[in-house]
Design a protein around this motif. Structure first.
Motif, PDB file in Angstrom:
ATOM      1  N   GLU A  50       5.951   3.929  -2.875  1.00  0.00           N
ATOM      2  CA  GLU A  50       7.368   4.724  -2.557  1.00  0.00           C
ATOM      3  C   GLU A  50       7.440   4.808  -0.838  1.00  0.00           C
ATOM      4  O   GLU A  50       6.718   4.991  -0.233  1.00  0.00           O
ATOM      5  CB  GLU A  50       7.486   6.131  -3.153  1.00  0.00           C
ATOM      6  CG  GLU A  50       7.499   6.092  -4.760  1.00  0.00           C
ATOM      7  CD  GLU A  50       7.725   7.646  -5.146  1.00  0.00           C
ATOM      8  OE1 GLU A  50       8.216   7.637  -6.051  1.00  0.00           O
ATOM      9  OE2 GLU A  50       6.850   8.554  -4.612  1.00  0.00           O
ATOM     10  N   LEU A  51       8.823   4.791  -0.469  1.00  0.00           N
ATOM     11  CA  LEU A  51       9.224   5.063   0.835  1.00  0.00           C
ATOM     12  C   LEU A  51      10.415   6.210   0.663  1.00  0.00           C
ATOM     13  O   LEU A  51      11.160   6.417  -0.158  1.00  0.00           O
ATOM     14  CB  LEU A  51       9.910   3.880   1.384  1.00  0.00           C
ATOM     15  CG  LEU A  51       8.842   2.583   1.532  1.00  0.00           C
ATOM     16  CD1 LEU A  51       9.680   1.478   2.064  1.00  0.00           C
ATOM     17  CD2 LEU A  51       7.697   2.909   2.335  1.00  0.00           C
ATOM     18  N   PHE A 110       2.976   5.007   9.379  1.00  0.00           N
ATOM     19  CA  PHE A 110       3.847   5.966   8.170  1.00  0.00           C
ATOM     20  C   PHE A 110       5.350   5.514   8.938  1.00  0.00           C
ATOM     21  O   PHE A 110       6.247   5.638   8.251  1.00  0.00           O
ATOM     22  CB  PHE A 110       3.499   6.979   8.447  1.00  0.00           C
ATOM     23  CG  PHE A 110       2.149   7.613   7.746  1.00  0.00           C
ATOM     24  CD1 PHE A 110       1.566   6.982   6.853  1.00  0.00           C
ATOM     25  CD2 PHE A 110       1.595   8.584   8.363  1.00  0.00           C
ATOM     26  CE1 PHE A 110       0.363   7.170   6.236  1.00  0.00           C
ATOM     27  CE2 PHE A 110       0.297   9.279   7.817  1.00  0.00           C
ATOM     28  CZ  PHE A 110      -0.238   8.260   6.817  1.00  0.00           C
ATOM     29  N   ASP A 130       0.860  -1.195  -0.105  1.00  0.00           N
ATOM     30  CA  ASP A 130      -0.118   0.026  -0.058  1.00  0.00           C
ATOM     31  C   ASP A 130       0.738   1.335  -0.019  1.00  0.00           C
ATOM     32  O   ASP A 130       0.300   2.366   0.131  1.00  0.00           O
ATOM     33  CB  ASP A 130      -1.082   0.168   1.248  1.00  0.00           C
ATOM     34  CG  ASP A 130      -0.191  -0.087   2.350  1.00  0.00           C
ATOM     35  OD1 ASP A 130       1.086  -0.421   2.578  1.00  0.00           O
ATOM     36  OD2 ASP A 130      -0.686   0.181   3.493  1.00  0.00           O
ATOM     37  N   ALA A 131       2.114   1.080  -0.256  1.00  0.00           N
ATOM     38  CA  ALA A 131       2.989   2.289  -0.224  1.00  0.00           C
ATOM     39  C   ALA A 131       4.069   2.046  -1.078  1.00  0.00           C
ATOM     40  O   ALA A 131       5.158   1.445  -0.998  1.00  0.00           O
ATOM     41  CB  ALA A 131       3.632   2.501   1.145  1.00  0.00           C
ATOM     42  N   ARG A 138      12.983   9.337  -2.263  1.00  0.00           N
ATOM     43  CA  ARG A 138      12.407   8.216  -2.158  1.00  0.00           C
ATOM     44  C   ARG A 138      12.682   7.488  -3.159  1.00  0.00           C
ATOM     45  O   ARG A 138      13.266   7.458  -4.137  1.00  0.00           O
ATOM     46  CB  ARG A 138      10.829   8.846  -2.580  1.00  0.00           C
ATOM     47  CG  ARG A 138      10.108   9.919  -1.543  1.00  0.00           C
ATOM     48  CD  ARG A 138       8.708  10.179  -2.307  1.00  0.00           C
ATOM     49  NE  ARG A 138       8.222  10.980  -1.286  1.00  0.00           N
ATOM     50  CZ  ARG A 138       6.943  11.598  -1.567  1.00  0.00           C
ATOM     51  NH1 ARG A 138       6.247  11.243  -2.260  1.00  0.00           N
ATOM     52  NH2 ARG A 138       6.430  12.652  -0.454  1.00  0.00           N
ATOM     53  N   HIS A 150       4.036  11.054   3.962  1.00  0.00           N
ATOM     54  CA  HIS A 150       2.847  11.558   4.338  1.00  0.00           C
ATOM     55  C   HIS A 150       2.983  13.146   4.735  1.00  0.00           C
ATOM     56  O   HIS A 150       4.043  13.819   4.577  1.00  0.00           O
ATOM     57  CB  HIS A 150       2.720  11.109   5.772  1.00  0.00           C
ATOM     58  CG  HIS A 150       3.475  11.225   6.758  1.00  0.00           C
ATOM     59  ND1 HIS A 150       4.724  10.342   6.999  1.00  0.00           N
ATOM     60  CD2 HIS A 150       3.841  12.297   7.846  1.00  0.00           C
ATOM     61  CE1 HIS A 150       5.681  10.783   7.795  1.00  0.00           C
ATOM     62  NE2 HIS A 150       4.998  11.763   8.573  1.00  0.00           N
ATOM     63  N   VAL A 171       6.772   6.183   5.187  1.00  0.00           N
ATOM     64  CA  VAL A 171       5.651   5.974   4.414  1.00  0.00           C
ATOM     65  C   VAL A 171       5.665   7.665   3.935  1.00  0.00           C
ATOM     66  O   VAL A 171       5.159   8.295   4.987  1.00  0.00           O
ATOM     67  CB  VAL A 171       4.583   5.508   4.455  1.00  0.00           C
ATOM     68  CG1 VAL A 171       3.406   5.725   3.469  1.00  0.00           C
ATOM     69  CG2 VAL A 171       4.503   3.853   4.636  1.00  0.00           C
TER      70      VAL A 171
END
Length: 231
Positions: free
Chosen positions: A76-77, A126, A73-74, A203, A116, A114
């Motif tokens: 990119e980090l 996150f 569900d993410a 990212r 945000h 994550v």
């Protein structure tokens, strides 16, 4: 270094990071400036006056060379390169001029998040997923580092330099951060206090390799893999 996230082991004192890893929000001047008017909005209406901390729990700890899972569900980090201040002596209400005497040494930390927009109270989802705090490869003693407030910090992704900053331009230097944090809480041997992430953190996606270098501390390498795929 042992990669078991329950007890990361290093070659110098305090030998084992057995305490708590505390992250620090908004300690980089340019990062606060980048918020603009958002920092003045309710409910806070002004930048925080005291340090804003959060915990990276034990499940987030990973080591040099470990694979980091990118959640489905993410896509990119965010790569949060930070200086890790490793506590060697109990610190409670320390003065800035005595603060560094409580430090065992320094290490490299990748404070992964994550992406945000909640800059004061980010949700635990996150910041605290498995493997979201690679640390190492060693704790370097203070005497081998010199001034911790002028260290070069570089982030490489797939061997390309994507971010370059320093440990400078901080609202609080290492000594001042320790003094201000220990004004309201005690830091114990083995605890790690992060100086904080700089503005413009890069990212990454699954399939990429990240290397963080901090002057005098070596480099921390991790690869990022897709959730559900064997590392």
């Amino acid at each position: 270094m042992h990669s078991d996230p329950r007890h990361l082991e290093f070659d110098v004192a305090p030998y084992r990071l057995s305490g708590v890893v505390y992250g620090t929000l908004l300690n980089h001047g340019p990062a606060i400036a980048a918020l603009g008017a958002a920092a003045e909005q309710p409910p806070y209406k002004a930048p925080a006056q005291a340090p804003v901390l959060y915990i990276k729990p034990r499940n987030t700890l990973a080591g040099h060379g470990d694979a980091v899972v990118v959640p489905a569900d993410a896509p990119e980090l965010e790569i949060g390169a930070s200086l890790g201040i490793v506590i060697g002596r109990t610190a409670c209400r320390v003065a800035p001029e005595q603060a560094l005497a409580h430090v065992a040494g320094y290490t490299i930390v990748n404070d992964i998040s994550v992406p945000h927009d909640l800059f004061y109270r980010p949700s635990i989802r996150f910041k605290a997923r498995d493997g979201f705090c690679p640390t190492g490869p060693a704790v370097v003693p203070c005497g081998a580092v010199g001034n911790p407030d002028v260290l070069e910090v570089r982030v490489w992704v797939d061997d390309a330099l994507v971010h370059s900053t320093t440990t400078g331009e901080r609202r609080r230097t290492v000594a001042r951060l320790l003094a201000d944090v220990t004004e309201f809480m005690t830091l114990s041997p083995g605890d790690v206090l992060l100086l904080g992430v700089s503005a413009g953190a890069p990212r990454v996606r699954a399939g990429q390799q990240v290397r963080i270098e901090i002057e005098g501390l070596g480099q921390l390498d991790n690869r990022f893999v897709k959730e559900g795929v064997s590392p």
